[in-house]
Scaffold this motif. Structure first.
Motif, PDB file in Angstrom:
ATOM      1  N   UNK A 138       0.849   9.411 -10.845  1.00  0.00           N
ATOM      2  CA  UNK A 138       2.278   9.582 -10.566  1.00  0.00           C
ATOM      3  C   UNK A 138       2.813   8.462  -9.679  1.00  0.00           C
ATOM      4  N   UNK A 139       2.057   8.100  -8.644  1.00  0.00           N
ATOM      5  CA  UNK A 139       2.521   7.012  -7.771  1.00  0.00           C
ATOM      6  C   UNK A 139       2.411   5.668  -8.480  1.00  0.00           C
ATOM      7  N   UNK A 169       0.843  -1.188   0.000  1.00  0.00           N
ATOM      8  CA  UNK A 169       0.000   0.000   0.000  1.00  0.00           C
ATOM      9  C   UNK A 169       0.884   1.245   0.000  1.00  0.00           C
ATOM     10  N   UNK A 170       0.984   1.866  -1.176  1.00  0.00           N
ATOM     11  CA  UNK A 170       1.772   3.083  -1.333  1.00  0.00           C
ATOM     12  C   UNK A 170       0.856   4.301  -1.474  1.00  0.00           C
ATOM     13  N   UNK A 171      -0.384   4.154  -1.035  1.00  0.00           N
ATOM     14  CA  UNK A 171      -1.371   5.207  -1.179  1.00  0.00           C
ATOM     15  C   UNK A 171      -1.037   6.490  -0.438  1.00  0.00           C
ATOM     16  N   UNK A 191       0.577  -7.048  -5.493  1.00  0.00           N
ATOM     17  CA  UNK A 191      -0.456  -6.044  -5.754  1.00  0.00           C
ATOM     18  C   UNK A 191      -0.042  -4.756  -5.060  1.00  0.00           C
ATOM     19  N   UNK A 192      -0.086  -3.661  -5.800  1.00  0.00           N
ATOM     20  CA  UNK A 192       0.286  -2.369  -5.241  1.00  0.00           C
ATOM     21  C   UNK A 192      -0.918  -1.444  -5.252  1.00  0.00           C
ATOM     22  N   UNK A 193      -1.100  -0.726  -4.143  1.00  0.00           N
ATOM     23  CA  UNK A 193      -2.177   0.251  -4.043  1.00  0.00           C
ATOM     24  C   UNK A 193      -1.534   1.630  -4.171  1.00  0.00           C
ATOM     25  N   UNK A 221       6.990 -12.224 -11.918  1.00  0.00           N
ATOM     26  CA  UNK A 221       5.725 -12.680 -11.340  1.00  0.00           C
ATOM     27  C   UNK A 221       4.600 -11.735 -11.741  1.00  0.00           C
ATOM     28  N   UNK A 222       3.332 -12.172 -11.650  1.00  0.00           N
ATOM     29  CA  UNK A 222       2.218 -11.255 -11.913  1.00  0.00           C
ATOM     30  C   UNK A 222       2.233 -10.088 -10.926  1.00  0.00           C
ATOM     31  N   UNK A 223       2.159  -8.879 -11.468  1.00  0.00           N
ATOM     32  CA  UNK A 223       2.168  -7.659 -10.664  1.00  0.00           C
ATOM     33  C   UNK A 223       1.113  -6.720 -11.224  1.00  0.00           C
ATOM     34  N   UNK A 224       0.263  -6.200 -10.323  1.00  0.00           N
ATOM     35  CA  UNK A 224      -0.776  -5.261 -10.759  1.00  0.00           C
ATOM     36  C   UNK A 224      -0.876  -4.094  -9.795  1.00  0.00           C
ATOM     37  N   UNK A 225      -1.397  -2.995 -10.297  1.00  0.00           N
ATOM     38  CA  UNK A 225      -1.599  -1.785  -9.512  1.00  0.00           C
ATOM     39  C   UNK A 225      -3.096  -1.549  -9.354  1.00  0.00           C
ATOM     40  N   UNK A 226      -3.492  -1.168  -8.145  1.00  0.00           N
ATOM     41  CA  UNK A 226      -4.905  -0.955  -7.817  1.00  0.00           C
ATOM     42  C   UNK A 226      -5.087   0.379  -7.109  1.00  0.00           C
ATOM     43  N   UNK A 227      -6.315   0.860  -7.125  1.00  0.00           N
ATOM     44  CA  UNK A 227      -6.642   2.088  -6.403  1.00  0.00           C
ATOM     45  C   UNK A 227      -7.289   1.797  -5.058  1.00  0.00           C
ATOM     46  N   UNK A 228      -7.763   0.544  -4.839  1.00  0.00           N
ATOM     47  CA  UNK A 228      -8.384   0.205  -3.555  1.00  0.00           C
ATOM     48  C   UNK A 228      -7.786  -1.065  -2.971  1.00  0.00           C
TER      49      UNK A 228
END
Length: 125
Positions: A88-89, A50-52, A81-83, A104-111
């Protein structure tokens, strides 16, 4: 404020929340604690990062975290999974993933909910 690390043992997920402005001491402490946590997992696991709240990651920290990601993949990380809070982030997270050369599978999410759902249900792609 230090990095927060939570382990969801049932789901085999390591959840890390980045502070808004990590100091060099925060990063040093985090590297020690996360390596201990990875060793504790002793097998495959997924990462929820969580980099929110993170404002800007200094270039030297990007390199450090990229090295940590490469280490994590070699020690059982199977999905990441990255939040992020904004474009920009999201770009910063993507740069770190590229620098680490993750395969590996890597995805970015907003929640957090969407990120956890993706980690918990890898076959729902």
């Amino acid at each position: 404020m230090p990095f927060q690390i939570t382990v969801y043992e049932e789901d085999r997920i390591i959840d890390v929340v980045y502070p808004p402005q990590p100091s060099a001491e925060d990063v040093t402490d985090y590297l020690k604690r996360i390596r201990e946590t990875i060793a504790y997992m002793n097998g495959p696991w997924s990462a929820l990062v969580d980099q929110g709240q993170l404002r800007v990651m200094p270039p030297e920290m990007v390199a450090t975290m990229a090295s940590l990601n490469a280490y994590a993949q070699l020690h059982g990380m199977k999905r990441s999974a990255r939040i992020v809070s904004d474009a920009a982030s999201g770009l910063q997270a993507w740069r770190m993933t590229k620098k680490a050369m993750l395969t590996i599978p890597t995805r970015t999410f907003e929640t957090r909910e969407a990120a956890l759902a993706w980690l918990r249900n890898p076959d729902d792609e």
